[in-house]
Write a protein that holds these residues in place. Structure first.
Motif, PDB file in Angstrom:
ATOM      1  N   TYR A  41       0.858  -1.191   0.000  1.00 39.19           N
ATOM      2  CA  TYR A  41       0.000   0.000   0.000  1.00 39.19           C
ATOM      3  C   TYR A  41       0.891   1.237   0.000  1.00 39.19           C
ATOM      4  O   TYR A  41       1.704   1.426   0.897  1.00 39.19           O
ATOM      5  CB  TYR A  41      -0.874  -0.055   1.241  1.00 39.19           C
ATOM      6  N   ILE A  43       0.927   5.637  -0.809  1.00 32.86           N
ATOM      7  CA  ILE A  43       0.170   6.864  -1.031  1.00 32.86           C
ATOM      8  C   ILE A  43       1.156   7.909  -1.542  1.00 32.86           C
ATOM      9  O   ILE A  43       2.193   8.143  -0.927  1.00 32.86           O
ATOM     10  CB  ILE A  43      -0.522   7.354   0.257  1.00 32.86           C
ATOM     11  N   ALA A  54      -3.500   6.843  -3.950  1.00 28.42           N
ATOM     12  CA  ALA A  54      -3.241   5.610  -3.211  1.00 28.42           C
ATOM     13  C   ALA A  54      -3.303   4.421  -4.164  1.00 28.42           C
ATOM     14  O   ALA A  54      -4.180   4.354  -5.030  1.00 28.42           O
ATOM     15  CB  ALA A  54      -4.272   5.434  -2.106  1.00 28.42           C
ATOM     16  N   GLU A  94     -13.085   9.366  -1.410  1.00 30.92           N
ATOM     17  CA  GLU A  94     -12.270   8.633  -2.384  1.00 30.92           C
ATOM     18  C   GLU A  94     -12.866   8.787  -3.760  1.00 30.92           C
ATOM     19  O   GLU A  94     -14.076   8.698  -3.939  1.00 30.92           O
ATOM     20  CB  GLU A  94     -12.230   7.138  -2.068  1.00 30.92           C
TER      21      GLU A  94
END
Length: 104
Positions: A41, A43, A54, A94
């Motif tokens: 993950y 960002i 992201a 988002e």
């Protein structure tokens, strides 16, 4: 395994604090993400627009959809809400980013 990407946005003047909070990510949140099938993950920040990009990988049996109900996730969102554009439940807003190209 799938790759999931989305955009979020910071409020002005909070980049350093956002980075500091993620540098000190809670161990219980990190464990929750891993247990939910999220890994790799990252960002990224566009400093001109304060947009965050992201990218994460999801296992085929991921439980990402259960995260909004988890108390650790809810506490993290409340902790981060002053820094970001959020929904009424403190979930970061988002905007999905569809995959256009991938070179493996």
């Amino acid at each position: 395994m799938t790759i999931h990407a989305f955009r979020m946005r910071l409020k002005p003047g909070v980049v350093d604090e956002y980075r500091r909070r993620h540098d000190a990510i809670w161990p219980e949140l990190s464990a929750l993400l891993t247990e939910s099938g999220i890994h790799d993950y990252s960002i990224f920040l566009n400093e001109e627009t304060l947009s965050l990009f992201a990218v994460l990988k999801l296992t085929d049996d991921n439980r990402r959809d259960t995260l909004p109900d988890h108390p650790v996730m809810q506490r993290w969102w409340a902790y981060m809400a002053p820094l970001m554009e959020v929904e009424p439940d403190n979930r970061p807003k988002e905007w999905p980013l569809p995959l256009i190209f991938h070179h493996a």
